[in-house]
Every structure is written in C-alpha cells, then in structure tokens.
Design a protein around this motif. Sequence first.
Motif, PDB file in Angstrom:
ATOM      1  N   ASN A 139      38.216  45.950  33.034  1.00 19.38           N
ATOM      2  CA  ASN A 139      37.806  45.591  31.332  1.00 19.38           C
ATOM      3  C   ASN A 139      36.810  45.710  31.034  1.00 19.38           C
ATOM      4  O   ASN A 139      36.465  45.483  30.180  1.00 19.38           O
ATOM      5  CB  ASN A 139      38.958  44.363  31.159  1.00 19.38           C
ATOM      6  CG  ASN A 139      40.477  44.604  31.488  1.00 19.38           C
ATOM      7  OD1 ASN A 139      41.137  45.494  31.441  1.00 19.38           O
ATOM      8  ND2 ASN A 139      41.380  43.572  32.332  1.00 19.38           N
ATOM      9  N   PRO A 154      33.232  46.668  30.142  1.00 20.38           N
ATOM     10  CA  PRO A 154      32.447  47.346  29.974  1.00 20.38           C
ATOM     11  C   PRO A 154      32.260  48.409  30.682  1.00 20.38           C
ATOM     12  O   PRO A 154      31.190  49.704  30.824  1.00 20.38           O
ATOM     13  CB  PRO A 154      32.400  47.590  28.352  1.00 20.38           C
ATOM     14  CG  PRO A 154      31.688  45.916  28.275  1.00 20.38           C
ATOM     15  CD  PRO A 154      32.777  45.103  28.773  1.00 20.38           C
ATOM     16  N   SER A 155      31.199  47.768  31.366  1.00 23.28           N
ATOM     17  CA  SER A 155      29.761  47.782  32.359  1.00 23.28           C
ATOM     18  C   SER A 155      30.624  48.517  33.431  1.00 23.28           C
ATOM     19  O   SER A 155      29.940  49.471  34.667  1.00 23.28           O
ATOM     20  CB  SER A 155      29.028  46.848  32.690  1.00 23.28           C
ATOM     21  OG  SER A 155      28.095  46.889  31.158  1.00 23.28           O
TER      22      SER A 155
END
Length: 467
Positions: free
Chosen positions: A253, A255-256
């Motif tokens: 989860n 975003p990186s």
Amino acid sequence: MSCRTVASFISLFLATTAAVQAQTELGNFSNVARGGVATTFVTDFQAIGINPANLGRNDNARVAFTIGEVGVGVGSQALTRTQLRKFIEDSGEELNMAQKQEMARTFTSDNVLNLNVDATPVAFSVVLPMVGSFAFSSRQRVTTHLGLNKNTAELLWLGKDAPIYPANFNPATAPLVSEVLEGTSIQMAAYNEYNLAYGRQVLSLPAFVLSVGAGYRYIQGVGVVDVRSKDGQLEAYSALSPQFNVDYGSVVNNPSFNLQKDTDKLLQPVGRGHGYDVGIAAEVGKKLRLGASVTDIGQMTWEGNLLTANDQKLKRLRSNGADSYEFFSELADIFASGTDSLFQYKPAQERKASLPTKFRAGAGIRVGSRLEVGADVTMPLNDVAGNIPAAFYGVALDVKPLSWIRLSTGVTSGAGYGMGIPVGFAIATKVYELGFGTRDLRGLLSDERPYASVAMGTLRFKIGTVK
C-alpha cells in the motif's frame, strides 16, 4: 515482505541443483572440463562471455550450434561433505546447544557456501566471408555466495543467546548493525541473458594474426538479494520476481513500492540491464596463442518489488537461532524484513548495480593436432552480487588419444573454491560433439572443502571449416 524471502530464494536454487545434477561457471562442458580455463581454447559460440575476439580465429566452423547445455556446482570452504549433504537434504535432525555452537564456529568463514547454476538453451555462430563472425546465445545464470563473520554466524545459530548480547544488553547503547556484521556477505542473483557477439581478424601476417571482438547482452533480472557490510558501510537490498510468491503485507500500500504482480508469463523480470564484452586475441606462429578480455561491463537497474535497508542499532533477536540443518529459514528471519529481522526494509523505486565485471587473460600452446595447453587468470573488477569473490588461476590441457576423443584436465585455484583438479571427456568429430566434465575431481571425493560439480551437453554441431 515475507520473512522467508531469502529462504525461498535459496531453496529454489538448491532445488534446481538437486534436479539438474550438473555444474558450470561458464556454461558449457568443455570449459568445465578444464576447470574454467578457456581464454585461448574457446572457438565459435563458446567465445561469448569469455573472449569475443576468438570469433575471428581461423579454426572456427562456418556454422556451429548447440542445444541444451547445462551445469550446476555447489561447494564450501568451511563445511565438510557430510555437513553440506545434510544442509541440502534437510534431514530434520534437531541440534542441541553444543552442536549449534559448533555450527556457529564452522560457519565463521568468508566462504561458507558458493553455488552456481548456468544453462544455455541455444547458441550458434556463423562466419560471413569478408565480414566477420557473429554469435548468439540465450543463457540463464544463478550465483550465490555466503560468507559470515563470527557475530553473524552466532546470531544465525544461537539467536538471542549469541555472545554479542551481554546480560545487561541495552538497545540504546548497542553497536550499529554494520559493525556487528563487518565482513559478512550474503549475495544471490539470477539473470536471463540474450547475447550477441562479433569478431574478426584485423591483421594477418605469415607469423602473426590479430583478432578483435565485442559482445552485447540484454539482461533480465529475475531476482537479487545483496546484504554486505564492509569497512563500516552497510548495503542491504532485494528485488524478487513475482514467481517467488513473496507476501509483502502492508508494504504493497506504500506509494513508493513498485509492486510487480504475478502474470501468466513464465519468467517476469524485476530488473533490466545492458552488458558489454571486449577482447583481443593473437596467434604467434603456428603454436602460441594469446588473449585478453573484459566482460560484463555495464549495469543493472532493479525496479520491481525493490526493498532497501539502512544502518541502525543492533536489536535483540527473539528466536533461539537455527535448530536444525535447515538454517535457510532462520537466515531469512534475520536478514529479510520479517518480525525478527535485524533490518527495517523500506520500499524504493529504483536501484542501479554494476554487473560482475571481470578481466581475463590467457596464453596457450598447441603441440601438433593432439595436444593443447593453456593458462588463465581471471580477476573480479568489482564487488557485486554475482561476481567471483576472488581471483581465479588455472592451467589446463586437452589431449586426443584418438582423433575423435578428447580428454581434458588441469589444476585451478581461487574464485572461492580453493584448488581444483578438473577432468572431462568428449567425443569430438569434425561435425558433432558431446561430453561432460567436472570442475574438481578432488572436491567430489574429499570430505574437506567439498565441491560437487558436473556439466554436460549432447547436441553440439559444426558445419564447414574456415580456410
């Protein structure tokens, strides 16, 4: 990331070793039969990745190809053959404290385990008059190197009871992980390659012929795990294909995190790279051959399922260490991002890593048509996952008691395997060749510093000769 990431990686490779029952560092049985001495011996497509300049030699076939050459090797400079077999077979035998302490002492070595898998599904070469020689190959490579210092070995086998933890252990004043692991190296890498090479003569005199060559490879990275601590600097990262079936938990989860999901593809890469080889070869008179090359120049870019870790203070483990010869799960618990890991892994978008660049030089002498002798030295030019951990030296010979039988042997040393005595046998006619070889006969028979290896191929063909 699952705490069994590294275990899955190692287990897959060892399963491959058990299934294939073969070995090679260089990917074909002729080179393994000489222990890796190859610079002045190789011709045709065999020159790929070794010295592309040999494609310009006069003894290449007009057309040559092979199908399905494969090899595997596993060895240790620290374990006995009996111990190595127990680790591979995993008998489930539970170890007591005295045995675990003995294992910790045994695993304190910069060469606990070395594993190489090399397969060539197809390779071919063709000589085009006035243009030069071209060669192509598809290749799969797997390399593993495990070296542990005293602290790491004790953490692996003794866990929370390791001597690094005093009775009054305080996490706030604990040393950095880089200090504790100083000298430790856990490196595993798997690649899929597509190679193209070219070579031709640039000078032809009555007593001197000079050839040059170059190679290019497109590389798909299937997976990498690299954990090292040297001179106070810690490096720890991993990127594994979805085929390893890793459970990344809540990190997906973030975003990186560049999550690569499983697809219907047989092989889904998580990294890509470009590599280059350059070489030069000379023939002096009718007997002396010389050659030199630099291979695997370039870099990989890992971007799928990539996790990295930074240095931090040592924390106390909760486990009691490995309780059986199946130590891979405990290794993963400590170095992957499980609940008992020494590291806190974080997602990353991209990591570049140099390819395992090597310098190779060799000299050879032909004595008639029945005997050829050669000597090689190969030096690692960088310290990355997949490279040989130390310099390689070797002397080898091919002898033909009959025109269609070739026997090979020699003496080699280095590259993390110690001294080796390779042997090999081949049926080699003008148009067809099959054979097998082992990198070290001594390693097969000795209980100390074991090294089990064999490489084989049955479908190698040559058509026509270059005048």
